[in-house]
Design a protein around this motif. Structure first.
Motif, PDB file in Angstrom:
ATOM      1  N   GLU A   1       0.816  -1.199   0.000  1.00  0.00           N
ATOM      2  CA  GLU A   1       0.000   0.000   0.000  1.00  0.00           C
ATOM      3  C   GLU A   1       0.857   1.259   0.000  1.00  0.00           C
ATOM      4  O   GLU A   1       0.487   2.268  -0.587  1.00  0.00           O
ATOM      5  N   ASP A   2       2.025   1.218   0.677  1.00  0.00           N
ATOM      6  CA  ASP A   2       2.874   2.404   0.792  1.00  0.00           C
ATOM      7  C   ASP A   2       3.240   2.968  -0.577  1.00  0.00           C
ATOM      8  O   ASP A   2       3.409   4.169  -0.732  1.00  0.00           O
TER       9      ASP A   2
ATOM     10  N   GLU B   1       1.032   5.717  -1.934  1.00  0.00           N
ATOM     11  CA  GLU B   1       1.118   7.033  -1.311  1.00  0.00           C
ATOM     12  C   GLU B   1       2.116   7.944  -2.007  1.00  0.00           C
ATOM     13  O   GLU B   1       2.159   9.147  -1.733  1.00  0.00           O
TER      14      GLU B   1
ATOM     15  N   PRO C   1      -2.512   8.130   3.424  1.00  0.00           N
ATOM     16  CA  PRO C   1      -2.788   6.788   3.972  1.00  0.00           C
ATOM     17  C   PRO C   1      -4.261   6.375   3.863  1.00  0.00           C
ATOM     18  O   PRO C   1      -4.559   5.240   3.496  1.00  0.00           O
ATOM     19  N   ALA C   2      -5.183   7.314   4.159  1.00  0.00           N
ATOM     20  CA  ALA C   2      -6.615   6.971   4.118  1.00  0.00           C
ATOM     21  C   ALA C   2      -7.073   6.666   2.697  1.00  0.00           C
ATOM     22  O   ALA C   2      -7.794   5.689   2.454  1.00  0.00           O
TER      23      ALA C   2
ATOM     24  N   ASP D   1      -5.739   3.336   1.546  1.00  0.00           N
ATOM     25  CA  ASP D   1      -6.523   2.225   2.102  1.00  0.00           C
ATOM     26  C   ASP D   1      -7.807   2.008   1.308  1.00  0.00           C
ATOM     27  O   ASP D   1      -8.189   0.874   1.015  1.00  0.00           O
ATOM     28  N   LYS D   2      -8.477   3.131   0.954  1.00  0.00           N
ATOM     29  CA  LYS D   2      -9.725   3.024   0.187  1.00  0.00           C
ATOM     30  C   LYS D   2      -9.469   2.436  -1.194  1.00  0.00           C
ATOM     31  O   LYS D   2     -10.255   1.631  -1.703  1.00  0.00           O
TER      32      LYS D   2
ATOM     33  N   GLU E   1      -8.878  -1.282  -0.784  1.00  0.00           N
ATOM     34  CA  GLU E   1     -10.141  -1.946  -0.441  1.00  0.00           C
ATOM     35  C   GLU E   1     -11.012  -2.164  -1.664  1.00  0.00           C
ATOM     36  O   GLU E   1     -11.760  -3.133  -1.754  1.00  0.00           O
TER      37      GLU E   1
ATOM     38  N   GLU F   1      -4.867  -2.021  -6.321  1.00  0.00           N
ATOM     39  CA  GLU F   1      -3.689  -2.354  -5.523  1.00  0.00           C
ATOM     40  C   GLU F   1      -2.381  -2.061  -6.251  1.00  0.00           C
ATOM     41  O   GLU F   1      -1.316  -2.195  -5.678  1.00  0.00           O
TER      42      GLU F   1
END
Length: 343
Positions: A3-4, A7, A14-15, A18-19, A22, A26
């Protein structure tokens, strides 16, 4: 991809990262092929921010620019061909069903459309030297057509040398005449078919998103997803959007649905096989009045269009109606208890 990494894209904290994860975004590549409106809705961000994120992802993933014909040819060499195990039809298709493309099979009730999806769910799992892609299958069932018993019949109906090669590939001790080994083989095939029943068109669209998640998770595994079957693509849309007043909305949703499927094919080197219902054209005085539904949207989006027509007994005429690089043609197959077989 961690995930990093996401960013590092502009506007992705970060938020938001994440979304994105989800909702199945990816990798840079999956973001690069998204539309700003879609990304905006999923990640709860503005359209302009979504556009910036997509453009940055395209640069990082090196997607969206021009390339030479030689580069395109080199990339096309990665495309797999899935055999029908029927020489006449494989020859007509230039080797079989292609990955990274949508193959549409249409025909009237009882023409054998669902038989084709079941057979390809088996064939895709065969070793490459036996005409398969050694991959798993996702089966989206909108008409309650999937039958595991039919998969059992078709696995047992494979040629003995194909069965033996597949047993060896899966490290199953035994031979085609060994019932315990055959039982183990059938269960191994069923384990690699992910089935979901679609209850309406919105659920069907959601299931394609779930299919994308499964394909992403299995991409680097021993059994990557190499086929997505939708049987049938149009049944729910046809039932829910009735009349000319709803035609535009239906076609718009169908268009997005097809492009979601195409994205799975492009991202994960997967073949997309969809069945389509037909209608009779009362204005047709000459020739076959049977026409596939879905209009120009489906006609333009499908890479290969195939028409199944009933003939005598268990014989079916398979006609290649449209393909970008192949001439129209016809072949014959038989729908038998043990599966699709040559004439």
């Amino acid at each position: 991809m961690p995930e990093d990494d996401l960013e590092s894209l502009p506007g992705v904290g970060p938020a938001t990262a994440d979304k994105l994860v989800e909702n199945g975004y990816e990798s840079y590549q999956s973001i690069a092929v998204a539309s700003p409106g879609e990304l905006s809705n999923r990640a709860d961000i503005g359209n302009s921010t979504a556009s910036d994120i997509i453009n940055a992802a395209r640069k990082t993933a090196d997607i969206g620019g021009f390339e030479t014909g030689a580069t395109v040819l080199e990339r096309r060499e990665q495309i797999g061909k899935l055999s029908w195990q029927i020489p006449e039809i494989d020859e007509m298709l230039g080797g079989g069903i292609e990955t990274q493309s949508i193959t549409e099979v249409y025909g009237e009730f009882g023409a054998g459309k669902s038989q084709v999806t079941h057979q390809m769910a088996v064939n895709v799992q065969l070793p490459p030297e036996q005409g398969g892609l050694r991959g798993s299958c996702i089966f989206i069932d909108s008409e309650d057509t999937f039958r595991p018993e039919r998969i059992d019949d078709m696995v047992r109906g494979l040629e003995d040398d194909v069965i033996q090669a597949t047993m060896d590939d899966r490290e199953i001790d035994g031979s085609p005449g060994d019932e315990a080994a055959m039982e183990e083989l059938v269960n191994a095939f069923l384990d690699q078919i992910h089935v979901a029943k679609a209850f309406n068109s919105n659920h069907q669209i959601l299931l394609v998103e779930k299919a994308k998640e499964i394909a992403g998770k299995q991409e680097e595994t021993e059994w990557p997803v190499r086929m997505v079957c939708v049987d049938s693509l149009t049944a729910h849309f046809r039932a829910e959007y009735v009349g000319r007043g709803q035609l535009a909305e239906r076609q718009q949703k169908l268009n997005k649905h097809l492009h979601d499927l195409m994205r799975i094919g492009d991202l994960y080197n997967t073949s997309i096989l969809v069945t389509n219902q037909v209608a009779s054209n009362p204005d047709s005085y000459f020739g076959d009045p049977t026409q596939p539904i879905g209009g120009n949207i489906l006609g333009h989006t499908s890479t290969f269009r195939m028409y199944l027509r009933k003939s005598k007994g268990n014989k079916r005429i398979v006609r290649l109606v449209d393909a970008p690089n192949l001439a129209d043609g016809e072949g014959i197959m038989r729908v038998k208890g043990e599966g699709l077989k040559p004439e």
